[in-house]
Design a protein around this motif. Structure first.
Motif, PDB file in Angstrom:
ATOM      1  N   LEU A  39      -3.811 -10.551  -3.214  1.00  0.00           N
ATOM      2  CA  LEU A  39      -3.066  -9.252  -3.155  1.00  0.00           C
ATOM      3  C   LEU A  39      -1.729  -9.954  -2.896  1.00  0.00           C
ATOM      4  O   LEU A  39      -1.508 -10.707  -2.037  1.00  0.00           O
ATOM      5  N   ALA A  40      -0.884  -9.530  -3.756  1.00  0.00           N
ATOM      6  CA  ALA A  40       0.594  -9.743  -3.923  1.00  0.00           C
ATOM      7  C   ALA A  40       1.371  -8.633  -3.081  1.00  0.00           C
ATOM      8  O   ALA A  40       1.300  -7.412  -3.216  1.00  0.00           O
ATOM      9  N   LEU A  90       0.656   1.770  -7.986  1.00  0.00           N
ATOM     10  CA  LEU A  90       0.213   1.042  -8.978  1.00  0.00           C
ATOM     11  C   LEU A  90       1.238  -0.270  -9.261  1.00  0.00           C
ATOM     12  O   LEU A  90       2.444   0.053  -9.373  1.00  0.00           O
ATOM     13  N   ARG A  91       0.789  -1.418  -9.182  1.00  0.00           N
ATOM     14  CA  ARG A  91       1.655  -2.607  -9.693  1.00  0.00           C
ATOM     15  C   ARG A  91       2.075  -2.797 -10.922  1.00  0.00           C
ATOM     16  O   ARG A  91       0.948  -2.731 -11.946  1.00  0.00           O
ATOM     17  N   THR A  92       3.348  -2.873 -11.285  1.00  0.00           N
ATOM     18  CA  THR A  92       3.680  -3.005 -12.753  1.00  0.00           C
ATOM     19  C   THR A  92       3.121  -4.310 -13.406  1.00  0.00           C
ATOM     20  O   THR A  92       2.906  -4.018 -14.618  1.00  0.00           O
ATOM     21  N   GLU A  93       3.043  -5.442 -12.682  1.00  0.00           N
ATOM     22  CA  GLU A  93       2.913  -6.537 -13.574  1.00  0.00           C
ATOM     23  C   GLU A  93       1.256  -6.689 -13.866  1.00  0.00           C
ATOM     24  O   GLU A  93       1.201  -7.485 -14.557  1.00  0.00           O
ATOM     25  N   LYS A 116       0.809  -1.152  -0.192  1.00  0.00           N
ATOM     26  CA  LYS A 116      -0.148   0.067   0.144  1.00  0.00           C
ATOM     27  C   LYS A 116       1.030   1.476  -0.051  1.00  0.00           C
ATOM     28  O   LYS A 116       1.977   1.147   0.628  1.00  0.00           O
ATOM     29  N   LEU A 117       0.451   2.327  -0.494  1.00  0.00           N
ATOM     30  CA  LEU A 117       0.878   3.367  -0.584  1.00  0.00           C
ATOM     31  C   LEU A 117       1.353   3.916   0.941  1.00  0.00           C
ATOM     32  O   LEU A 117       0.289   3.978   1.674  1.00  0.00           O
ATOM     33  N   PRO A 118       2.411   4.299   1.396  1.00  0.00           N
ATOM     34  CA  PRO A 118       2.878   4.469   2.653  1.00  0.00           C
ATOM     35  C   PRO A 118       2.175   5.871   3.238  1.00  0.00           C
ATOM     36  O   PRO A 118       1.883   6.608   2.411  1.00  0.00           O
ATOM     37  N   PHE A 119       1.845   5.853   4.507  1.00  0.00           N
ATOM     38  CA  PHE A 119       1.326   7.113   5.131  1.00  0.00           C
ATOM     39  C   PHE A 119       1.946   8.105   4.934  1.00  0.00           C
ATOM     40  O   PHE A 119       1.291   9.356   4.530  1.00  0.00           O
ATOM     41  N   GLY A 132      -4.838  -0.066  -2.842  1.00  0.00           N
ATOM     42  CA  GLY A 132      -5.183   1.186  -1.861  1.00  0.00           C
ATOM     43  C   GLY A 132      -5.157   2.180  -2.860  1.00  0.00           C
ATOM     44  O   GLY A 132      -5.667   2.362  -4.177  1.00  0.00           O
ATOM     45  N   CYS A 133      -4.375   3.354  -2.448  1.00  0.00           N
ATOM     46  CA  CYS A 133      -4.314   4.684  -3.089  1.00  0.00           C
ATOM     47  C   CYS A 133      -3.325   4.550  -4.187  1.00  0.00           C
ATOM     48  O   CYS A 133      -2.187   3.933  -3.934  1.00  0.00           O
TER      49      CYS A 133
END
Length: 552
Positions: A435-436, A191-194, A158-161, A200-201
């Motif tokens: 979720l990976a 955003l995941r590349t694969e 997840k995008l860190p706080f 999350g955000c």
């Protein structure tokens, strides 16, 4: 075709180029930064010149639209993507820009090349901590160019706080009438590349600049929505570098299926033109194939007619709708150039297919989910004709998919949407939903490749990010994104027309993979040709104009 890469493939290509001695990591990073700056000026040419203040007003009193627009905010991360960001900041400052740089992470832990560019920036200006910034702290930079160089292709979780302040500001600004300009380097952070998915955000971007090749995540999942627009920049990877399949596990089909491909108009024309060439003056309707489309009972015939119309328009010499007795009058009242043949049950279709001129069959649209549907499917597959299975012909086997897989052959095409895919391949659908958090994510490409191997035939997994795979691992992505975005294609019956397109091309002699790829591409082109307001009946009627445009 354009090859779509994963993060591992891109890292392998870059490392191979560095190991060859023809380029260094610092040189690649510098070229990446230069590519981003070029993209900024290409996308927003008004930023190449400084605006002058009105003589009667000092710059401090200017409204946002009157201010010097040459202001940049660069958000850098803890990896080489952050190093690219430091290069961008330095180059923009050399162009006379006001630039603020924020860093997420510990500068002492930056990779060597990124650390060099961090230090180069620090020689001229300071770096502020991204963790110290909340959403309101970014408002003084309203109207600036924001460069997201936080995570790029290496993102997991997840995008860190600490990055949420920038996320909140950018999300709010992107909905205002005077929005800042947002650019991501390689991939929007979050955003995941694969697989183009997120937990999350995601920091949304209006422009995403990537290097060497586009990535899978730009086209799968929610990638296109987050990326905005894609620009690919050359960073001088030597031509002799290894193929981008380096560093990736073999496809489930065995052998080396290589990277998924993104077909373009040239690829489609190369397949279509020879079959529609004017010099084929000896052709007749039988040399163009005879397609059979099986219809459902009374009140359920429209889907089959849509498929039949698609097969005829795309080039099948003859098309016959096989109808049960109960629906003969209903079908006859709607068909003209398409022929009609009464077929009652599996025995009836077997008898009809004794005529070897029927060389392609489509069944499933509107067919119903009763036991007779299963018998029809098995009867058709026994005859070893090129076959398209869609809709009810797939869901009928949800309780025992192996009964279908045992009789499928290499000249079949399955066309499931997400729900149908989950019924035939429940374990693969489950893996897609996991979720990976470490390692490569399991993507729609992985799932479709495994499904094709298991089924022993081509699988076309529908969606805006349609993925097509063959049992040997070959794979392509037909994207209805970016300049090919056609949301009005999401209308009842459009999938039936697609099944008909594939069937018509099979009748014309295309292989299963060629037929699926070509039909999917033309399907989107027809939607773009018509535009908003499209209904499924309109799709086949756009083909003549699409063919003329593509082959002109």
């Amino acid at each position: 075709m354009t090859e779509l890469l994963t993060a591992a493939q891109m890292r392998a290509i870059e490392q191979a180029a560095i190991d060859s001695g023809e380029v260094t990591g610092l040189e690649l990073m510098e070229r990446a930064g230069q590519g981003v700056v070029e993209a900024i000026f290409e996308e927003w040419p008004e930023l190449t010149k400084e605006r002058e203040a009105s003589p009667s007003r000092t710059p401090g009193y200017l409204q946002p639209e009157e201010e010097d627009l040459r202001r940049g905010v660069v958000l850098c991360g803890p990896g080489n993507n952050g190093g690219d960001g430091f290069v961008v900041a330095r180059l923009l400052k050399e162009h006379g820009w006001e630039v603020e740089v924020f860093l997420y992470g510990d500068p002492d832990k930056l990779p060597p090349d990124a650390k060099v560019n961090y230090e180069r920036w620090c020689e001229t200006d300071c770096v502020r901590k991204l963790a110290d910034m909340d959403e309101n702290d970014f408002w003084p930079f309203r109207g600036a160019v924001f460069v997201d160089a936080v995570f790029g292709t290496g993102f997991r979780g997840k995008l860190p706080f600490e990055a949420l302040g920038a996320y909140g500001f950018i999300l709010d600004e992107s909905t205002t009438t005077y929005a800042s300009r947002f650019l991501a380097i390689d991939m929007p952070s979050g955003l995941r590349t694969e697989d183009g998915c997120t937990e999350g955000c995601v920091i949304p971007s209006g422009l995403t600049v990537t290097f060497h090749r586009m990535k899978l995540g730009h086209y799968l999942g929610s990638g296109a929505e987050a990326c905005g627009k894609i620009v690919t920049k050359d960073i001088g990877i030597p031509k002799g570098s290894p193929r981008p399949r380096v560093g990736v596990k073999p496809p489930p089909g065995g052998g080396d299926g290589g990277c998924p491909a993104l077909p373009d108009a040239k690829d489609i024309v190369r397949l279509v033109r020879p079959r529609f060439a004017a010099k084929n003056w000896n052709d007749n309707k039988y040399s163009h194939g005879h397609a059979l489309v099986l219809s459902g009972g009374a009140g359920k015939t429209g889907a089959a007619r849509l498929a039949a119309r698609g097969a005829l328009r795309i080039g099948a010499g003859l098309v016959t709708v096989g109808s049960p007795r109960s629906a003969m009058a209903e079908n006859a009242s709607h068909l003209t150039a398409i022929m009609l043949q009464q077929i009652d049950g599996a025995h009836g279709v077997s008898e009809l297919l004794e005529d070897k001129r029927f060389n392609a069959v489509c069944l499933g649209p509107g067919l119903g989910r009763g036991a007779d549907t299963q018998a029809l499917v098995l009867s058709v597959l026994k005859e070893k004709r090129a076959t398209v299975l869609d809709a009810d012909a797939l869901t009928r086997f949800e309780l025992n998919p192996e009964a279908l897989f045992e009789v499928l052959h290499e000249n079949c095409v399955l066309t499931p949407h997400g729900g149908e895919f989950a019924k035939l391949f429940p374990d693969l659908a489950e893996k897609l939903n996991v979720l990976a958090t470490t390692g490569p994510a399991y993507s729609k490409v992985d799932a479709t490749r495994e499904a094709a191997k298991r089924a022993g035939c081509v699988v076309l997994f529908k969606g805006p990010d349609t993925v097509i795979a063959a049992p040997d691992g070959r794979c392509s992505v037909n994207s209805a994104h970016y300049e090919r975005s056609a949301p009005w294609l999401a209308t009842a019956g459009s999938g039936d027309v697609l099944a008909g397109f594939i069937t018509g091309l099979l009748a014309r002699g295309f292989t299963a993979m060629q037929a699926a790829e070509t039909a999917a591409y033309l399907h989107v082109e027809c939607a773009l040709e018509f535009g908003p307001g499209l209904i499924a009946e309109d799709l086949p009627e756009q083909l003549p104009a699409v063919f003329r445009r593509l082959m002109s």
